[in-house]
Design a protein around this motif. Structure first.
Motif, PDB file in Angstrom:
ATOM      1  N   LYS A 102       0.834  -1.201   0.000  1.00  0.00           N
ATOM      2  CA  LYS A 102       0.000   0.000   0.000  1.00  0.00           C
ATOM      3  C   LYS A 102       0.866   1.248   0.000  1.00  0.00           C
ATOM      4  CE  LYS A 102      -4.348  -1.520   0.304  1.00  0.00           C
ATOM      5  NZ  LYS A 102      -5.427  -1.096  -0.627  1.00  0.00           N
ATOM      6  N   TYR A 103       0.299   2.347  -0.510  1.00  0.00           N
ATOM      7  CA  TYR A 103       0.998   3.624  -0.542  1.00  0.00           C
ATOM      8  C   TYR A 103       0.355   4.573   0.470  1.00  0.00           C
ATOM      9  CZ  TYR A 103       3.282   2.046  -4.810  1.00  0.00           C
ATOM     10  OH  TYR A 103       4.024   1.333  -5.717  1.00  0.00           O
ATOM     11  N   TYR A 104       1.196   5.274   1.190  1.00  0.00           N
ATOM     12  CA  TYR A 104       0.719   6.146   2.263  1.00  0.00           C
ATOM     13  C   TYR A 104       1.242   7.565   2.068  1.00  0.00           C
ATOM     14  CZ  TYR A 104      -0.424   1.752   4.576  1.00  0.00           C
ATOM     15  OH  TYR A 104      -0.943   0.510   4.876  1.00  0.00           O
ATOM     16  N   LEU A 105       0.376   8.536   2.335  1.00  0.00           N
ATOM     17  CA  LEU A 105       0.786   9.933   2.367  1.00  0.00           C
ATOM     18  C   LEU A 105       1.250  10.265   3.780  1.00  0.00           C
ATOM     19  CD1 LEU A 105      -2.240  11.478   0.439  1.00  0.00           C
ATOM     20  CD2 LEU A 105       0.114  11.286  -0.433  1.00  0.00           C
ATOM     21  N   LYS A 106       2.462  10.797   3.883  1.00  0.00           N
ATOM     22  CA  LYS A 106       2.979  11.193   5.193  1.00  0.00           C
ATOM     23  C   LYS A 106       3.176  12.701   5.211  1.00  0.00           C
ATOM     24  CE  LYS A 106       7.247  10.210   6.557  1.00  0.00           C
ATOM     25  NZ  LYS A 106       8.387   9.475   7.150  1.00  0.00           N
ATOM     26  N   PHE A 107       2.455  13.375   6.102  1.00  0.00           N
ATOM     27  CA  PHE A 107       2.562  14.814   6.260  1.00  0.00           C
ATOM     28  C   PHE A 107       3.439  15.112   7.473  1.00  0.00           C
ATOM     29  CE2 PHE A 107      -1.328  14.042   3.970  1.00  0.00           C
ATOM     30  CZ  PHE A 107      -1.351  15.032   3.005  1.00  0.00           C
ATOM     31  N   ILE A 108       4.362  16.028   7.290  1.00  0.00           N
ATOM     32  CA  ILE A 108       5.303  16.388   8.344  1.00  0.00           C
ATOM     33  C   ILE A 108       5.178  17.885   8.606  1.00  0.00           C
ATOM     34  CG2 ILE A 108       7.728  16.395   9.066  1.00  0.00           C
ATOM     35  CD1 ILE A 108       8.179  14.286   6.811  1.00  0.00           C
ATOM     36  N   LYS A 109       4.998  18.242   9.856  1.00  0.00           N
ATOM     37  CA  LYS A 109       4.959  19.656  10.219  1.00  0.00           C
ATOM     38  C   LYS A 109       5.955  19.937  11.330  1.00  0.00           C
ATOM     39  CE  LYS A 109       2.180  23.584  11.633  1.00  0.00           C
ATOM     40  NZ  LYS A 109       0.863  24.103  12.053  1.00  0.00           N
ATOM     41  N   SER A 110       6.850  20.881  11.074  1.00  0.00           N
ATOM     42  CA  SER A 110       7.811  21.300  12.084  1.00  0.00           C
ATOM     43  C   SER A 110       7.160  22.297  13.038  1.00  0.00           C
ATOM     44  CB  SER A 110       9.033  21.948  11.427  1.00  0.00           C
ATOM     45  OG  SER A 110       9.655  21.058  10.529  1.00  0.00           O
TER      46      SER A 110
END
Length: 313
Positions: free
Chosen positions: A282-290
């Motif tokens: 499966k493909y996953y969207l990973k959001f990163i916020k500093s």
């Protein structure tokens, strides 16, 4: 005569003091320089130490034993050497199960070798996918392969490896990062997380979220979407929303660009990035916020992850 001798004695004493001070300065400088360049070696690792080192390199998905590692706690220079492979093709085959674009680069030129590289025929390994939350530009990590005693080794070098803690002799290793993870969410918690990212219009389930803090209090929030069948399916989902018509996959093969973030959450959008990765088909969207804790949304810190503002859980 006595006065003449006395004057010279004073000059000699003064000169001796100056020379002593200068010698102490030179000695201290040399000791300081040596302290910043000397690498201490470690050849045995617990499972936890192995995980910490791969994580420091942004290679959490790697499941290799480490044959040896070198580190300097003052200059934060880290070298991690993998277990031995039978040949370079075996190294590439292993890496390609995670990184489709991995390939052999040119021979490393002498002027680009580090001080400890006394070997010939060193080749760089290119196209490795490093976790972007560890090294956004991938500029501080270099992987080479070399042959020694009939075996081939992958050696990773990272400058500025400051997220691990060790004593001066590198006899123990522990992570300098605290991670608070959550895998189940109420509808309200999902709304809070998407809102924190400036993506109120998103209506995706969240498979995992975690909050990471380091020694210098640089906090990051990671939100991982539900799984998609392909990257195209991820892009198709994002493009249905106004402002996302130009969403695309970057040349790096993992970054997603041109997502419309609500500007009242993050005026520059520089603190938020999105990547995609594949896991178990499966493909996953990973959001990163500093610096997520600076948004004023205390729900994330206090209620959702169960930690207080001192970092305790």
């Amino acid at each position: 005569m006595l006065r003449f001798i006395k004057e010279h004695i004073i000059k000699i004493i003064f000169l001796a003091i100056v020379l002593l001070f200068w010698g102490f300065f030179v000695y201290s400088f040399e000791k300081y320089a040596a302290r910043g360049t000397k690498l201490h070696e470690k050849t045995s690792f617990t499972d936890q130490e192995t995980k910490i080192l791969w994580s420091e390199l942004g290679l959490d998905y790697i499941d290799l034993d480490i044959s040896k590692a070198y580190y300097n706690i003052y200059s934060h220079r880290l070298f991690v050497v993998s277990e031995g492979f039978d040949n370079i093709d075996a190294e590439i085959e292993y890496l390609k199960q995670f990184n489709e674009d991995v390939h052999i680069g040119d021979m490393v030129k002498n002027e680009n070798k580090t001080d400890d590289d006394k070997r010939n025929n060193i080749q760089e390994i290119l196209g490795i996918r490093y976790n972007t939350d560890i090294d956004n530009e991938n500029k501080s990590i270099v992987c080479i392969t070399y042959e020694e005693n009939g075996k081939y080794y992958l050696r990773f070098y990272k400058s500025g490896a400051a997220m691990i803690e060790a004593d001066e002799d590198f006899t123990y290793i522990k992570s300098g990062i605290k991670t608070y993870e959550k895998t189940t969410f109420t509808d309200q918690e999902k709304k809070n997380l998407w809102s924190e990212l400036g993506l109120e219009y998103i209506d995706l389930d969240i498979s995992k979220a975690y909050y990471r803090s380091s020694q210098n209090r640089v906090e990051k929030l990671f939100v991982i979407s539900e799984g998609f069948d392909s990257i195209d399916a991820e892009l198709e989902y994002l493009k249905q929303f106004k402002g996302n018509e130009n969403v695309c996959q970057g040349q790096e093969n993992h970054k997603i660009y041109n997502i419309s973030y609500n500007t009242f959450i993050d005026h520059s959008n520089l603190l938020i990035e999105c990547t995609t990765y594949k896991e178990n088909g499966k493909y996953y969207l990973k959001f990163i916020k500093s610096e997520a804790e600076h948004s004023g949304n205390n729900t994330i810190l206090y209620e959702m992850f169960g930690i207080d503002d001192s970092g305790k859980q």
